[in-house]
Design a protein around this motif. Sequence first.
Motif, PDB file in Angstrom:
ATOM      1  N   LEU A  91      27.092  46.913  42.324  1.00 24.62           N
ATOM      2  CA  LEU A  91      28.033  45.843  42.648  1.00 24.62           C
ATOM      3  C   LEU A  91      27.395  44.462  42.571  1.00 24.62           C
ATOM      4  O   LEU A  91      28.091  43.466  42.332  1.00 24.62           O
ATOM      5  CB  LEU A  91      28.644  46.074  44.023  1.00 24.62           C
ATOM      6  CG  LEU A  91      29.526  47.317  44.143  1.00 24.62           C
ATOM      7  CD1 LEU A  91      30.088  47.440  45.554  1.00 24.62           C
ATOM      8  CD2 LEU A  91      30.669  47.282  43.133  1.00 24.62           C
TER       9      LEU A  91
ATOM     10  N   ASP B 252      27.948  44.041  38.915  1.00 22.42           N
ATOM     11  CA  ASP B 252      29.348  44.119  38.474  1.00 22.42           C
ATOM     12  C   ASP B 252      30.246  44.442  39.657  1.00 22.42           C
ATOM     13  O   ASP B 252      30.394  45.604  40.034  1.00 22.42           O
ATOM     14  CB  ASP B 252      29.491  45.183  37.382  1.00 22.42           C
ATOM     15  CG  ASP B 252      30.911  45.321  36.856  1.00 22.42           C
ATOM     16  OD1 ASP B 252      31.765  44.480  37.244  1.00 22.42           O
ATOM     17  OD2 ASP B 252      31.177  46.251  36.078  1.00 22.42           O
ATOM     18  N   GLN B 253      30.846  43.413  40.241  1.00 15.19           N
ATOM     19  CA  GLN B 253      31.700  43.591  41.412  1.00 15.19           C
ATOM     20  C   GLN B 253      32.927  44.450  41.113  1.00 15.19           C
ATOM     21  O   GLN B 253      33.527  45.021  42.024  1.00 15.19           O
ATOM     22  CB  GLN B 253      32.165  42.223  41.925  1.00 15.19           C
ATOM     23  CG  GLN B 253      31.147  41.506  42.785  1.00 15.19           C
ATOM     24  CD  GLN B 253      31.022  42.122  44.169  1.00 15.19           C
ATOM     25  OE1 GLN B 253      31.968  42.661  44.711  1.00 15.19           O
ATOM     26  NE2 GLN B 253      29.821  42.059  44.743  1.00 15.19           N
ATOM     27  N   LYS B 254      33.298  44.534  39.846  1.00 16.36           N
ATOM     28  CA  LYS B 254      34.514  45.259  39.477  1.00 16.36           C
ATOM     29  C   LYS B 254      34.237  46.681  38.990  1.00 16.36           C
ATOM     30  O   LYS B 254      35.087  47.297  38.352  1.00 16.36           O
ATOM     31  CB  LYS B 254      35.267  44.477  38.396  1.00 16.36           C
ATOM     32  CG  LYS B 254      35.810  43.150  38.897  1.00 16.36           C
ATOM     33  CD  LYS B 254      36.606  42.426  37.832  1.00 16.36           C
ATOM     34  CE  LYS B 254      37.165  41.113  38.354  1.00 16.36           C
ATOM     35  NZ  LYS B 254      37.949  40.398  37.311  1.00 16.36           N
ATOM     36  N   CYS B 255      33.074  47.212  39.293  1.00 18.14           N
ATOM     37  CA  CYS B 255      32.760  48.586  38.901  1.00 18.14           C
ATOM     38  C   CYS B 255      33.471  49.564  39.843  1.00 18.14           C
ATOM     39  O   CYS B 255      33.044  49.782  40.979  1.00 18.14           O
ATOM     40  CB  CYS B 255      31.258  48.837  38.915  1.00 18.14           C
ATOM     41  SG  CYS B 255      30.833  50.534  38.438  1.00 18.14           S
ATOM     42  N   ALA B 256      34.549  50.149  39.353  1.00 17.69           N
ATOM     43  CA  ALA B 256      35.362  51.044  40.188  1.00 17.69           C
ATOM     44  C   ALA B 256      34.555  52.254  40.661  1.00 17.69           C
ATOM     45  O   ALA B 256      34.685  52.683  41.811  1.00 17.69           O
ATOM     46  CB  ALA B 256      36.589  51.500  39.400  1.00 17.69           C
TER      47      ALA B 256
ATOM     48  N   HIS C  26      32.568  51.619  43.805  1.00 22.19           N
ATOM     49  CA  HIS C  26      33.407  51.591  45.003  1.00 22.19           C
ATOM     50  C   HIS C  26      33.802  53.017  45.419  1.00 22.19           C
ATOM     51  O   HIS C  26      33.831  53.332  46.616  1.00 22.19           O
ATOM     52  CB  HIS C  26      34.662  50.748  44.758  1.00 22.19           C
ATOM     53  CG  HIS C  26      34.380  49.279  44.752  1.00 22.19           C
ATOM     54  ND1 HIS C  26      34.050  48.586  45.892  1.00 22.19           N
ATOM     55  CD2 HIS C  26      34.361  48.378  43.730  1.00 22.19           C
ATOM     56  CE1 HIS C  26      33.851  47.311  45.591  1.00 22.19           C
ATOM     57  NE2 HIS C  26      34.035  47.156  44.282  1.00 22.19           N
TER      58      HIS C  26
ATOM     59  N   GLU D  11      39.724  49.585  47.161  1.00 22.93           N
ATOM     60  CA  GLU D  11      39.242  48.734  46.068  1.00 22.93           C
ATOM     61  C   GLU D  11      39.107  49.534  44.777  1.00 22.93           C
ATOM     62  O   GLU D  11      39.420  49.037  43.687  1.00 22.93           O
ATOM     63  CB  GLU D  11      37.887  48.116  46.442  1.00 22.93           C
ATOM     64  CG  GLU D  11      37.338  47.129  45.434  1.00 22.93           C
ATOM     65  CD  GLU D  11      38.190  45.881  45.260  1.00 22.93           C
ATOM     66  OE1 GLU D  11      37.908  45.096  44.336  1.00 22.93           O
ATOM     67  OE2 GLU D  11      39.163  45.688  46.037  1.00 22.93           O
ATOM     68  N   TYR D  12      38.673  50.775  44.908  1.00 25.13           N
ATOM     69  CA  TYR D  12      38.602  51.674  43.742  1.00 25.13           C
ATOM     70  C   TYR D  12      39.982  51.841  43.109  1.00 25.13           C
ATOM     71  O   TYR D  12      40.135  51.738  41.881  1.00 25.13           O
ATOM     72  CB  TYR D  12      38.050  53.027  44.184  1.00 25.13           C
ATOM     73  CG  TYR D  12      38.184  54.134  43.154  1.00 25.13           C
ATOM     74  CD1 TYR D  12      37.420  54.135  41.994  1.00 25.13           C
ATOM     75  CD2 TYR D  12      39.079  55.194  43.363  1.00 25.13           C
ATOM     76  CE1 TYR D  12      37.546  55.156  41.051  1.00 25.13           C
ATOM     77  CE2 TYR D  12      39.205  56.209  42.428  1.00 25.13           C
ATOM     78  CZ  TYR D  12      38.440  56.184  41.282  1.00 25.13           C
ATOM     79  OH  TYR D  12      38.565  57.192  40.352  1.00 25.13           O
TER      80      TYR D  12
ATOM     81  N   ARG E 242      42.506  49.828  43.358  1.00 29.38           N
ATOM     82  CA  ARG E 242      42.951  48.553  42.815  1.00 29.38           C
ATOM     83  C   ARG E 242      42.381  48.323  41.413  1.00 29.38           C
ATOM     84  O   ARG E 242      43.061  47.798  40.524  1.00 29.38           O
ATOM     85  CB  ARG E 242      42.522  47.399  43.737  1.00 29.38           C
ATOM     86  CG  ARG E 242      43.095  46.045  43.339  1.00 29.38           C
ATOM     87  CD  ARG E 242      42.576  44.951  44.249  1.00 29.38           C
ATOM     88  NE  ARG E 242      41.179  44.650  43.987  1.00 29.38           N
ATOM     89  CZ  ARG E 242      40.755  43.865  42.985  1.00 29.38           C
ATOM     90  NH1 ARG E 242      41.619  43.316  42.146  1.00 29.38           N
ATOM     91  NH2 ARG E 242      39.469  43.637  42.826  1.00 29.38           N
ATOM     92  N   LEU E 243      41.143  48.771  41.224  1.00 37.43           N
ATOM     93  CA  LEU E 243      40.455  48.526  39.953  1.00 37.43           C
ATOM     94  C   LEU E 243      40.766  49.591  38.900  1.00 37.43           C
ATOM     95  O   LEU E 243      40.758  49.299  37.704  1.00 37.43           O
ATOM     96  CB  LEU E 243      38.937  48.485  40.181  1.00 37.43           C
ATOM     97  CG  LEU E 243      38.425  47.294  40.998  1.00 37.43           C
ATOM     98  CD1 LEU E 243      36.984  47.514  41.415  1.00 37.43           C
ATOM     99  CD2 LEU E 243      38.556  46.001  40.195  1.00 37.43           C
ATOM    100  N   LYS E 244      41.038  50.799  39.354  1.00 35.86           N
ATOM    101  CA  LYS E 244      41.260  51.904  38.418  1.00 35.86           C
ATOM    102  C   LYS E 244      42.637  52.514  38.677  1.00 35.86           C
ATOM    103  O   LYS E 244      42.889  53.023  39.758  1.00 35.86           O
ATOM    104  CB  LYS E 244      40.158  52.949  38.575  1.00 35.86           C
ATOM    105  CG  LYS E 244      40.029  53.887  37.389  1.00 35.86           C
ATOM    106  CD  LYS E 244      38.657  54.555  37.385  1.00 35.86           C
ATOM    107  CE  LYS E 244      38.449  55.355  36.123  1.00 35.86           C
ATOM    108  NZ  LYS E 244      37.067  55.867  36.001  1.00 35.86           N
TER     109      LYS E 244
END
Length: 280
Positions: A229, A232-236, A239, A261-262, A264-266
Amino acid sequence: YLISTLKSNEQNAMAIINELKRNISETGSLKANLFLGATYNEIGLFKQAIEACSKSAYISEYVDHRPTAYLGIGNAYLDLKEIDNAIDYYKKSLSIQYSENALRGIALGYEIKGRNDLAIKYLKKANKLNPYELRIYEDMIRNYKVLGKRDEIERISNAYKEAKRDYESKMHVDKALELYNQNLLDKAIDEFNKSIKIKPNPAAYNNLGYIYYFAGDLPRAMEYQKMVLSLDQKCADAHHALSLIYKALNQQDLAKRHLEEYLRLKKTGYYVRKAKKKIM
């Protein structure tokens, strides 16, 4: 790999050619004609390569062989110094399947014709499609030298060095995954660490985190997922892993936060469906 070694072994080349011809005569295989064309190209029989590839330039029941066939014909014409024909066939391939090889082939054709500006145009597209292909950077540098664009040469040279690091790092990750699938965990860990030493990257940290999670080393697993993270903060996947770790540590609020958050991203996938059930 086998085809690429044929130049140095004529006996093997002829054995493969004879076997492919036998297969074609018995089955009419379009794929065998493609391999035959590639073999002829590799050993320098370019007219025979054009003939073989032309015979495979059709759509079978499941596969469109034309893009690969046109690439083979383009390669043969390039070696025969029939540059306009080469470019035409590369463009035919590109019109059916947008590929790095067709783009690079067109660029090589234009470079030979002295149209370095057009060569650069297609090389940029090829580079965008596959930033790991080091030959594209070398081609771009060569063309920019002809055009006398020093700033671009410096920029691409720096990008080349970075791409080389990315490529070498990725090769260690790929090797580590092979070893992991063979249950050779110590060797896999070593390869992931080699990848990180070349360039810290989310894939290596994420996989190491999962290895230590499944080994029951939760503090180390958490450390590696947090490293993901940090890059890459957006690594599902990170999370998702942290939700599992916090759940195992009985920290339900943090587990739920990372699970949300997972999601939300995936949006789709097997683990997404499982995660949604947990949230509900």
